[in-house]
Design an enzyme around this catalytic site. Structure first.
Site, PDB file in Angstrom:
ATOM      1  CG  ASP A 140      -1.705   1.200   1.492  1.00  0.00           C
ATOM      2  OD1 ASP A 140      -1.814   2.032   0.568  1.00  0.00           O
ATOM      3  OD2 ASP A 140      -2.261   1.317   2.603  1.00  0.00           O
ATOM      4  CG  HIS A 152      -3.853   4.397   3.843  1.00  0.00           C
ATOM      5  ND1 HIS A 152      -4.015   3.344   2.970  1.00  0.00           N
ATOM      6  CD2 HIS A 152      -5.039   5.035   3.893  1.00  0.00           C
ATOM      7  CE1 HIS A 152      -5.253   3.370   2.493  1.00  0.00           C
ATOM      8  NE2 HIS A 152      -5.895   4.379   3.042  1.00  0.00           N
TER       9      HIS A 152
HETATM   10 ZN   LIG Z   1      -9.249   0.883   2.759  1.00  0.00          ZN
END
Ligand SMILES: [Zn+2]
Length: 575
Positions: A214, A387
């Site tokens: 990610d 994140h």
């Molecule tokens: Zn997500």
């Protein structure tokens, strides 16, 4: 003896070549690279295809009338029988939202696998599309393994802004691939288990051929805030706020919704939830036991007037400045029950998705003009909140020690920043691949490379009416209509004489105020008559040509007078 070894060698080489071709694993991202959203990736080995996620993306400011953008799946046409199944990483719409648009095309019984909450969200969304087939979806939990053709997939729980988020350890005949899903490392989450580093290290020790990680937070320094820290920051606001709290966030940030509800309960506030997607998600997560709410906490928006301001929290959608969302309606005084008032505190608890900056800015200004407080904390940022940032991303690379590295999920600059981190973590440049949607990534045991071929990956736009029928032309028209309006000219032409009868009618919308532009209109009428009479004077009339002439000549005339280019629509009626 003479010729037979040659023949044998020939056959041997031939079969070698064939096996070699089949040994490639192809990874094909159909969305999610060079953008935030629309995540969907194909893994293809010996013609068998595994799909990871089917996401959508919300439109940008420049796409009027578009509801969603979804991946282009034309590469899968004709390959339906080779599709092994779909594995979902988590329940965010940018990972699951395209399911209703694809399921019929890809086959009703397509096997799907998702965490329990993810499954609940997918099934609920499917109900919003009446007449669509039932889904064949199995729920999986942390540690489960499934086998699909040549792939074995193990689900690995990772922290994110929603529960049941799974990284995927995908065992292939070539080696192990680790796909992180969206993730962050959180030592102190709320209502969730902390990151299990021991387990991740074990996975890394099994040998990772390729890490797909990610990139959303790859440009952010340091470590993402723990949910505990975010909770503390939010609590500061709750402690000092005397008026109503209007907290707007993504309906998908279940963790954030939980925090706001929990704090409201602690500070004796009732919570009114508003916005379709948010009410839906509260219902799903509460029914499945993922959201903890006391029995008497929730009230209806119209009941907020029955309590003192200090006892009210309004939890709503619209932090992205979405036109139809609750916060926008409140700010514009269009909401049925809710108006802003002095002393209110509005919290934007999610970051701005790229492309929405201007709209959000205007919304914020509009709210501030109504003498309310606005908090738009970085600490409540969806990117920072859900994140991994640089330090965590580095750590993930160090734990997995992959041979190859591919940044996924993010704008191009985020992918590049993430690739830089991998280089610093001693992954050789040639083993790092920055790909774009539609690329075909060839993976062998020794090499990762981009194929020269590409598959279609352009935007497919959904506008509520249909899928994929909104092309560039339609979009351009909508933009022109929105910015410069339209200008219709109706002229009646006598078939016998070829001359215009009477004076042409003019109808315009969104261009100029007709009553104040009499001169302009009179001049335009004159020009129209001249153009038509000139074109029809010679006997045979080419109507298409005539319409074009009017469009072009009147178009440039209007531009010279007003600096605007409305859509000009000539209507010619023969009598
Ligand atoms: Zn997500």
């Amino acid at each position: 003896m003479g010729s037979s070894p040659t023949v044998r060698t020939f056959i041997f080489l031939g079969s070698m070549k064939k096996t070699k071709q089949q040994k490639n694993l192809r990874i094909i991202p159909l969305g999610g690279l060079g953008e935030v959203g629309r995540n969907m990736t194909l893994f293809e080995y010996q013609k068998k295809i595994l799909i990871i996620d089917m996401g959508l993306r919300f439109p940008e400011e420049t796409m009027p009338g578009i509801d969603y953008i979804i991946p282009n799946i034309s590469y899968l046409a004709g390959k339906e029988k080779n599709i092994l199944g779909v594995v979902f990483t988590h329940g965010h719409y940018d990972h699951i939202g395209a399911v209703p648009y694809f399921i019929e095309k890809l086959g009703k019984n397509l096997p799907m696998f998702a965490g329990r909450l993810t499954k609940g969200i997918i099934l609920k969304r499917q109900k919003d599309f009446p007449g669509k087939p039932e889904l064949n979806i199995k729920d999986v939990k942390d540690g489960d393994r499934i086998r699909l053709g040549p792939f074995e997939i193990e689900f690995v729980k990772l922290n994110h802004s929603i529960s049941d988020n799974f990284g995927l350890l995908i065992k292939t005949p070539l080696g192990n691939i680790f796909h992180t899903s969206d993730f962050k490392f959180d030592p102190s989450p709320i209502y969730d288990l902390p990151t299990n580093f021991k387990r991740l290290r074990k996975i890394g020790k099994r040998g990772i051929l390729l890490l797909m990680s990610d990139s959303t937070g790859a440009e952010e320094e340091g470590h993402s805030l723990s949910e505990k820290e975010i909770m503390e920051n939010l609590e500061e606001l709750f402690k000092k706020t005397k008026g109503r709290i209007i907290a707007s966030t993504f309906a998908s940030l279940i963790n954030r919704m939980q925090q706001i509800i929990t704090l409201s309960e602690k500070y004796k506030r009732k919570v009114a939830v508003d916005g379709y997607s948010m009410k839906t998600n509260v219902e799903i997560t509460r029914n499945l036991g993922y959201l903890k709410i006391k029995r008497d906490t929730l009230i209806k928006p119209k009941q907020t007037a029955d309590y003192p301001d200090s006892k009210i929290t309004i939890l709503c959608t619209g932090a992205q400045g979405e036109g139809e969302a609750v916060l926008m309606r409140i700010a514009n005084k269009e909401h049925r029950f809710l108006r802003l008032k002095k002393g209110d505190t509005v919290i934007f608890s999610s970051s701005v998705v790229p492309g929405n900056e201007r709209t959000v800015q205007m919304l914020k200004d509009n709210i501030l003009r109504q003498k309310t407080n606005v908090f738009h904390y970085k600490m409540m940022d969806i990117h920072a909140g859900g994140h991994a940032q640089k330090e965590e991303l580095k750590k993930m690379i160090e734990i997995m020690r992959p041979k190859f590295f591919m940044p996924i999920e993010g704008q191009y600059s985020m992918l590049v920043a993430h690739a830089e981190l991998a280089k610093k973590a001693q992954i050789p440049q040639k083993n790092i691949i920055i790909a774009e949607n539609g690329n075909i990534i060839d993976v062998t045991r020794n090499k990762i490379s981009l194929s020269k071929k590409e598959v279609p990956s352009n935007y497919v736009m959904v506008d509520g009416l249909g899928v994929g029928d909104v092309g560039e032309v339609v979009l351009r028209d909508r933009k022109v209509l929105a910015e410069d309006g339209m200008f219709v000219i109706v002229a009646i032409v006598d078939r016998k004489t070829g001359r215009v009868r009477g004076s042409p009618d003019i109808i315009s919308r969104g261009f100029v105020y007709l009553r104040e532009s009499k001169e302009l209109l009179a001049e335009t009428r004159k020009k129209v008559i001249t153009i038509i009479n000139k074109a029809t004077g010679g006997g045979v009339v080419n109507w298409a040509y005539l319409k074009n002439e009017i469009k072009e000549k009147i178009g440039s005339f209007l531009y010279s007078k007003t600096q605007r280019r409305p859509i000009v629509l000539p209507v010619i009626i023969e009598v």
